[in-house]
Design a protein around this motif. Sequence first.
Motif, PDB file in Angstrom:
ATOM      1  N   ARG A  14       0.943  -1.158  -0.113  1.00 40.08           N
ATOM      2  CA  ARG A  14      -0.176  -0.137  -0.189  1.00 40.08           C
ATOM      3  C   ARG A  14       0.906   1.189  -0.157  1.00 40.08           C
ATOM      4  NH1 ARG A  14      -3.657  -0.139   4.948  1.00 40.08           N
ATOM      5  NH2 ARG A  14      -1.757   0.458   5.964  1.00 40.08           N
ATOM      6  N   PRO A  15       0.595   2.223  -0.780  1.00 41.63           N
ATOM      7  CA  PRO A  15       1.216   3.503  -0.934  1.00 41.63           C
ATOM      8  C   PRO A  15       1.646   3.929   0.445  1.00 41.63           C
ATOM      9  CG  PRO A  15      -0.358   3.460  -2.695  1.00 41.63           C
ATOM     10  CD  PRO A  15      -0.537   2.148  -1.715  1.00 41.63           C
ATOM     11  N   ARG A  16       2.642   4.809   0.855  1.00 48.23           N
ATOM     12  CA  ARG A  16       2.477   5.386   2.078  1.00 48.23           C
ATOM     13  C   ARG A  16       1.516   6.646   2.357  1.00 48.23           C
ATOM     14  NH1 ARG A  16       7.475   4.718   4.744  1.00 48.23           N
ATOM     15  NH2 ARG A  16       9.022   3.409   3.537  1.00 48.23           N
ATOM     16  N   GLU A  17       1.212   7.109   1.362  1.00 48.52           N
ATOM     17  CA  GLU A  17       0.002   8.267   1.437  1.00 48.52           C
ATOM     18  C   GLU A  17      -1.154   7.699   0.409  1.00 48.52           C
ATOM     19  OE1 GLU A  17       1.686  11.856   0.597  1.00 48.52           O
ATOM     20  OE2 GLU A  17       3.140  12.154   2.141  1.00 48.52           O
ATOM     21  N   PHE A  18      -2.212   7.147   1.169  1.00 50.62           N
ATOM     22  CA  PHE A  18      -3.100   6.841   0.359  1.00 50.62           C
ATOM     23  C   PHE A  18      -4.212   7.832   0.393  1.00 50.62           C
ATOM     24  CE2 PHE A  18      -7.224   4.324   0.802  1.00 50.62           C
ATOM     25  CZ  PHE A  18      -7.414   4.290  -0.701  1.00 50.62           C
ATOM     26  N   ASN A  19      -4.471   8.164  -0.725  1.00 50.44           N
ATOM     27  CA  ASN A  19      -5.741   9.289  -1.180  1.00 50.44           C
ATOM     28  C   ASN A  19      -6.884   8.570  -1.590  1.00 50.44           C
ATOM     29  OD1 ASN A  19      -7.236  11.335  -1.998  1.00 50.44           O
ATOM     30  ND2 ASN A  19      -5.712  12.606  -2.299  1.00 50.44           N
ATOM     31  N   PRO A  20      -7.982   8.398  -0.642  1.00 55.14           N
ATOM     32  CA  PRO A  20      -9.095   7.448  -1.208  1.00 55.14           C
ATOM     33  C   PRO A  20      -9.872   8.268  -2.417  1.00 55.14           C
ATOM     34  CG  PRO A  20      -9.052   7.790   1.070  1.00 55.14           C
ATOM     35  CD  PRO A  20      -8.038   8.660   0.541  1.00 55.14           C
ATOM     36  N   ASP A  21      -9.799   9.660  -2.489  1.00 52.60           N
ATOM     37  CA  ASP A  21     -10.614  10.450  -3.292  1.00 52.60           C
ATOM     38  C   ASP A  21      -9.633  10.228  -4.514  1.00 52.60           C
ATOM     39  OD1 ASP A  21     -12.768  12.644  -3.721  1.00 52.60           O
ATOM     40  OD2 ASP A  21     -10.858  13.837  -4.441  1.00 52.60           O
ATOM     41  N   GLN A  22      -8.428  10.259  -4.733  1.00 52.35           N
ATOM     42  CA  GLN A  22      -7.837   9.997  -5.844  1.00 52.35           C
ATOM     43  C   GLN A  22      -8.016   8.570  -6.466  1.00 52.35           C
ATOM     44  OE1 GLN A  22      -3.302  10.044  -5.882  1.00 52.35           O
ATOM     45  NE2 GLN A  22      -3.519  12.007  -6.782  1.00 52.35           N
ATOM     46  N   ALA A  23      -7.997   7.715  -5.455  1.00 52.62           N
ATOM     47  CA  ALA A  23      -8.232   6.356  -6.061  1.00 52.62           C
ATOM     48  C   ALA A  23      -9.599   6.261  -6.770  1.00 52.62           C
ATOM     49  CB  ALA A  23      -8.193   5.230  -4.763  1.00 52.62           C
ATOM     50  N   ILE A  24     -10.358   6.703  -6.162  1.00 51.13           N
ATOM     51  CA  ILE A  24     -12.048   6.536  -6.703  1.00 51.13           C
ATOM     52  C   ILE A  24     -12.167   7.502  -7.881  1.00 51.13           C
ATOM     53  CG2 ILE A  24     -14.442   7.523  -6.318  1.00 51.13           C
ATOM     54  CD1 ILE A  24     -13.777   7.266  -3.258  1.00 51.13           C
ATOM     55  N   GLU A  25     -11.346   8.544  -8.035  1.00 46.33           N
ATOM     56  CA  GLU A  25     -11.331   9.306  -9.400  1.00 46.33           C
ATOM     57  C   GLU A  25     -10.552   8.067 -10.594  1.00 46.33           C
ATOM     58  OE1 GLU A  25     -11.036  11.799 -12.558  1.00 46.33           O
ATOM     59  OE2 GLU A  25     -12.392  12.127 -10.574  1.00 46.33           O
ATOM     60  N   ARG A  26      -9.666   7.535 -10.089  1.00 47.41           N
ATOM     61  CA  ARG A  26      -9.005   6.764 -10.973  1.00 47.41           C
ATOM     62  C   ARG A  26      -9.504   5.631 -11.425  1.00 47.41           C
ATOM     63  NH1 ARG A  26      -2.646   6.887  -8.310  1.00 47.41           N
ATOM     64  NH2 ARG A  26      -2.140   8.919  -9.191  1.00 47.41           N
ATOM     65  N   ALA A  27     -10.235   5.076 -10.365  1.00 45.60           N
ATOM     66  CA  ALA A  27     -11.072   3.980 -10.635  1.00 45.60           C
ATOM     67  C   ALA A  27     -12.142   4.119 -11.766  1.00 45.60           C
ATOM     68  CB  ALA A  27     -11.876   3.345  -9.395  1.00 45.60           C
ATOM     69  N   MET A  28     -12.878   5.555 -11.457  1.00 49.14           N
ATOM     70  CA  MET A  28     -13.964   5.919 -12.243  1.00 49.14           C
ATOM     71  C   MET A  28     -13.650   6.018 -13.655  1.00 49.14           C
ATOM     72  SD  MET A  28     -15.690   9.843 -12.172  1.00 49.14           S
ATOM     73  CE  MET A  28     -14.619  10.630 -13.264  1.00 49.14           C
ATOM     74  N   GLN A  29     -12.187   6.542 -13.981  1.00 48.36           N
ATOM     75  CA  GLN A  29     -11.935   6.671 -15.299  1.00 48.36           C
ATOM     76  C   GLN A  29     -11.810   5.268 -15.907  1.00 48.36           C
ATOM     77  OE1 GLN A  29     -11.443   9.304 -16.984  1.00 48.36           O
ATOM     78  NE2 GLN A  29     -11.746  11.005 -15.250  1.00 48.36           N
ATOM     79  N   ILE A  30     -11.299   4.317 -15.372  1.00 42.93           N
ATOM     80  CA  ILE A  30     -11.283   3.090 -15.915  1.00 42.93           C
ATOM     81  C   ILE A  30     -12.472   2.322 -16.020  1.00 42.93           C
ATOM     82  CG2 ILE A  30     -10.617   0.755 -15.291  1.00 42.93           C
ATOM     83  CD1 ILE A  30      -8.229   2.121 -15.914  1.00 42.93           C
TER      84      ILE A  30
END
Length: 205
Positions: A14-30
């Motif tokens: 897991r990345p040291r700094e996990f940003n849920p909002d950023q992860a959701i954005e990236r998932a949305m694009q996929i």
Amino acid sequence: MLSTNNLSDRQRGRPREFNPDQAIERAMQIFWTKGYQGTSLPDLMGATKLSRGSLYAAFGDKHGLFLLALDRYISQALERLDEELASGRNALEGLKECMDGYVARTDGAAGQRGCLVVATAMELAAWDQEISQRIAHFFKAMEARLIKALARAKEEGSLAKNVDPTATAHMLVCFLEGLRVVRKIKAEPQRARAAVQMLISSLVA
């Protein structure tokens, strides 16, 4: 033996700094590009930079992450709609800005993805109640905003007398979302712009 409690975030995948909002954005694009069924767990792991365990810990499962991604898409779409409708000097100009924006978003490679809400409605809404409710909310919210804009245009005297805001708003939802589908097959953009212009002309007093 090394306890997992002593493992670093990087060692656990897991990345040291996990940003849920950023992860959701990236998932949305996929999801937007590949659809729900076409998106694999490795796709999501690659996009979010999360391990399988971290992804499940943060979002539950693929379906849970998809719901968050869909919520994000809907929120962004309604926020953009509000901005466009408020951008004109009067209500009718704002409505035209909104429709022009829809046409612009159908251009290029990005336009080929179409609308995530429409794609999801076709793929999942018939059997997934949680998704069906979200899609119904989006269309209802979109229609309510258009009704309000058209009613304001009528008060301003720029709307033709025979135009009913409620019926017209429903027609516009069908037109704009249908436009996203038609443009996926690379129909000429000038035809879409001409259709928007004709529709606006039919509303003007």
